[in-house]
Write a protein that holds these residues in place. Structure first.
Motif, PDB file in Angstrom:
ATOM      1  N   GLN A  77      51.934  -8.291  29.726  1.00  0.00           N
ATOM      2  CA  GLN A  77      53.815  -9.221  29.345  1.00  0.00           C
ATOM      3  C   GLN A  77      54.095  -8.308  28.365  1.00  0.00           C
ATOM      4  OE1 GLN A  77      54.602 -12.061  30.756  1.00  0.00           O
ATOM      5  NE2 GLN A  77      52.513 -11.748  31.508  1.00  0.00           N
ATOM      6  N   VAL A  78      53.649  -6.749  27.475  1.00  0.00           N
ATOM      7  CA  VAL A  78      53.962  -6.002  26.855  1.00  0.00           C
ATOM      8  C   VAL A  78      54.144  -5.069  27.183  1.00  0.00           C
ATOM      9  CG1 VAL A  78      53.289  -8.438  24.765  1.00  0.00           C
ATOM     10  CG2 VAL A  78      51.849  -5.917  25.251  1.00  0.00           C
ATOM     11  N   TYR A  79      53.979  -4.433  28.281  1.00  0.00           N
ATOM     12  CA  TYR A  79      53.419  -3.076  27.867  1.00  0.00           C
ATOM     13  C   TYR A  79      54.740  -2.539  28.589  1.00  0.00           C
ATOM     14  CZ  TYR A  79      51.125   1.086  30.068  1.00  0.00           C
ATOM     15  OH  TYR A  79      51.476   2.375  29.763  1.00  0.00           O
ATOM     16  N   TYR A  80      55.826  -2.944  29.414  1.00  0.00           N
ATOM     17  CA  TYR A  80      56.753  -2.445  30.051  1.00  0.00           C
ATOM     18  C   TYR A  80      57.509  -2.216  29.095  1.00  0.00           C
ATOM     19  CZ  TYR A  80      54.237  -0.629  33.799  1.00  0.00           C
ATOM     20  OH  TYR A  80      53.871   0.503  35.251  1.00  0.00           O
ATOM     21  N   PRO A  81      57.572  -3.170  28.642  1.00  0.00           N
ATOM     22  CA  PRO A  81      58.812  -3.527  27.444  1.00  0.00           C
ATOM     23  C   PRO A  81      58.553  -2.656  25.561  1.00  0.00           C
ATOM     24  CG  PRO A  81      58.642  -5.867  28.609  1.00  0.00           C
ATOM     25  CD  PRO A  81      57.500  -4.726  29.243  1.00  0.00           C
ATOM     26  N   CYS A  82      57.390  -2.755  25.041  1.00  0.00           N
ATOM     27  CA  CYS A  82      57.326  -2.261  24.722  1.00  0.00           C
ATOM     28  C   CYS A  82      56.417  -0.228  24.682  1.00  0.00           C
ATOM     29  CB  CYS A  82      55.759  -2.807  23.969  1.00  0.00           C
ATOM     30  SG  CYS A  82      56.329  -4.594  23.230  1.00  0.00           S
ATOM     31  N   LEU A  83      56.508   0.056  26.478  1.00  0.00           N
ATOM     32  CA  LEU A  83      56.365   1.639  26.079  1.00  0.00           C
ATOM     33  C   LEU A  83      56.611   2.372  25.435  1.00  0.00           C
ATOM     34  CD1 LEU A  83      54.108   3.358  28.035  1.00  0.00           C
ATOM     35  CD2 LEU A  83      55.463   3.149  29.470  1.00  0.00           C
ATOM     36  N   ASP A  84      58.175   2.928  25.488  1.00  0.00           N
ATOM     37  CA  ASP A  84      58.755   2.930  24.574  1.00  0.00           C
ATOM     38  C   ASP A  84      59.014   3.482  23.322  1.00  0.00           C
ATOM     39  OD1 ASP A  84      58.617   5.316  26.248  1.00  0.00           O
ATOM     40  OD2 ASP A  84      60.075   4.651  27.789  1.00  0.00           O
ATOM     41  N   GLN A  85      59.052   1.445  23.105  1.00  0.00           N
ATOM     42  CA  GLN A  85      60.016   1.316  22.308  1.00  0.00           C
ATOM     43  C   GLN A  85      59.377   1.024  20.712  1.00  0.00           C
ATOM     44  OE1 GLN A  85      62.938   0.345  21.987  1.00  0.00           O
ATOM     45  NE2 GLN A  85      63.199   1.615  23.933  1.00  0.00           N
ATOM     46  N   THR A  86      57.764   1.061  20.916  1.00  0.00           N
ATOM     47  CA  THR A  86      56.630   0.822  19.827  1.00  0.00           C
ATOM     48  C   THR A  86      55.976   1.973  19.708  1.00  0.00           C
ATOM     49  OG1 THR A  86      54.925  -0.826  21.517  1.00  0.00           O
ATOM     50  CG2 THR A  86      56.691  -1.662  20.553  1.00  0.00           C
ATOM     51  N   ALA A  87      56.008   2.730  20.341  1.00  0.00           N
ATOM     52  CA  ALA A  87      54.743   4.058  20.048  1.00  0.00           C
ATOM     53  C   ALA A  87      54.842   4.868  18.725  1.00  0.00           C
ATOM     54  CB  ALA A  87      55.580   5.335  20.843  1.00  0.00           C
ATOM     55  N   GLY A  88      53.403   5.112  18.846  1.00  0.00           N
ATOM     56  CA  GLY A  88      53.111   5.256  16.774  1.00  0.00           C
ATOM     57  C   GLY A  88      53.567   4.295  15.889  1.00  0.00           C
ATOM     58  N   ARG A  89      53.191   2.544  16.161  1.00  0.00           N
ATOM     59  CA  ARG A  89      52.765   2.181  15.547  1.00  0.00           C
ATOM     60  C   ARG A  89      51.082   1.645  15.083  1.00  0.00           C
ATOM     61  NH1 ARG A  89      57.245  -2.689  17.216  1.00  0.00           N
ATOM     62  NH2 ARG A  89      59.179  -1.139  16.936  1.00  0.00           N
ATOM     63  N   PRO A  90      51.605   1.074  13.983  1.00  0.00           N
ATOM     64  CA  PRO A  90      49.401   1.259  13.393  1.00  0.00           C
ATOM     65  C   PRO A  90      48.724  -0.082  14.244  1.00  0.00           C
ATOM     66  CG  PRO A  90      51.260   0.658  11.497  1.00  0.00           C
ATOM     67  CD  PRO A  90      52.130   1.213  12.832  1.00  0.00           C
ATOM     68  N   PHE A  91      47.707   0.351  14.743  1.00  0.00           N
ATOM     69  CA  PHE A  91      47.207  -1.091  15.583  1.00  0.00           C
ATOM     70  C   PHE A  91      45.924  -1.544  14.655  1.00  0.00           C
ATOM     71  CE2 PHE A  91      45.427   1.419  17.930  1.00  0.00           C
ATOM     72  CZ  PHE A  91      44.448   1.416  18.917  1.00  0.00           C
ATOM     73  N   GLY A  92      45.298  -2.035  14.912  1.00  0.00           N
ATOM     74  CA  GLY A  92      43.455  -2.538  14.093  1.00  0.00           C
ATOM     75  C   GLY A  92      43.026  -3.302  15.523  1.00  0.00           C
ATOM     76  N   LEU A  93      41.913  -3.617  15.986  1.00  0.00           N
ATOM     77  CA  LEU A  93      41.822  -3.903  16.239  1.00  0.00           C
ATOM     78  C   LEU A  93      39.927  -4.291  16.408  1.00  0.00           C
ATOM     79  CD1 LEU A  93      40.518  -4.633  19.611  1.00  0.00           C
ATOM     80  CD2 LEU A  93      39.868  -2.601  19.811  1.00  0.00           C
ATOM     81  N   TYR A  94      39.369  -5.706  16.429  1.00  0.00           N
ATOM     82  CA  TYR A  94      38.147  -6.949  15.755  1.00  0.00           C
ATOM     83  C   TYR A  94      37.917  -6.991  17.385  1.00  0.00           C
ATOM     84  CZ  TYR A  94      40.614 -11.104  14.953  1.00  0.00           C
ATOM     85  OH  TYR A  94      41.248 -12.401  15.434  1.00  0.00           O
TER      86      TYR A  94
END
Length: 158
Positions: A77-94
């Motif tokens: 759902q988010v890949y293309y809308p966010c591709l250029d807009q969210t680069a550099g956002r910090p993330f974590g994963l569990y």
């Protein structure tokens, strides 16, 4: 105000424990700055949520060697809308699995890498029952990603 989005699929008690610890860490008073923590199930989180946040924590079970279908749906759902807009956002994963989490971790890191998200902390992985060490690691994950989001936005209090 800094926004931290926690996108999760929590079908098991173990994942509920990890989610609770992540949320506790993200909301700790030890972080200087206002952090709004938004928790969204992976099947209902969407591009608007991802675009409006300053950092993201992802949580998934390891199912049949990969991430849950619910988290994959979120990425679809988010890949293309966010591709250029969210680069550099910090993330974590569990990730929690019955016996192995490697495939799920690999697949999530491929997608977050393609999105240009920046890993803010080591991936928290666990198998079996959740103990104090796993809860502490999940708490640290939430706190670390929240802190990175605050630092990125420059919204820390004096």
């Amino acid at each position: 105000m800094t926004r931290l989005l926690v996108v999760h699929h929590t079908p098991s008690p173990a994942l509920h424990e990890l989610l609770a610890a992540v949320l506790d860490g993200a909301g700790t008073d030890e972080i200087e700055g206002d952090v709004e923590v938004l928790s969204r199930p992976a099947l209902t989180a969407g591009a608007a949520d991802a675009l409006a946040c300053d950092g993201i924590v992802l949580g998934t079970p390891a199912n049949i060697g990969t991430m849950s279908g619910a988290l994959k749906h979120f990425f679809d759902q988010v890949y293309y809308p966010c591709l250029d807009q969210t680069a550099g956002r910090p993330f974590g994963l569990y990730v929690h699995g019955g016996s192995d989490t490697a495939g799920a971790v690999r697949d999530v890191l491929k997608i977050t890498g393609a999105l240009g998200w920046e890993q803010a902390a080591e991936v928290v992985t666990s198998t079996g029952e959740i103990g104090a060490a796993e809860r502490e690691a999940a708490w640290e994950l939430g706190a670390t990603v929240a802190l990175q989001a605050v630092e990125r936005t420059g919204s820390s209090s004096p």
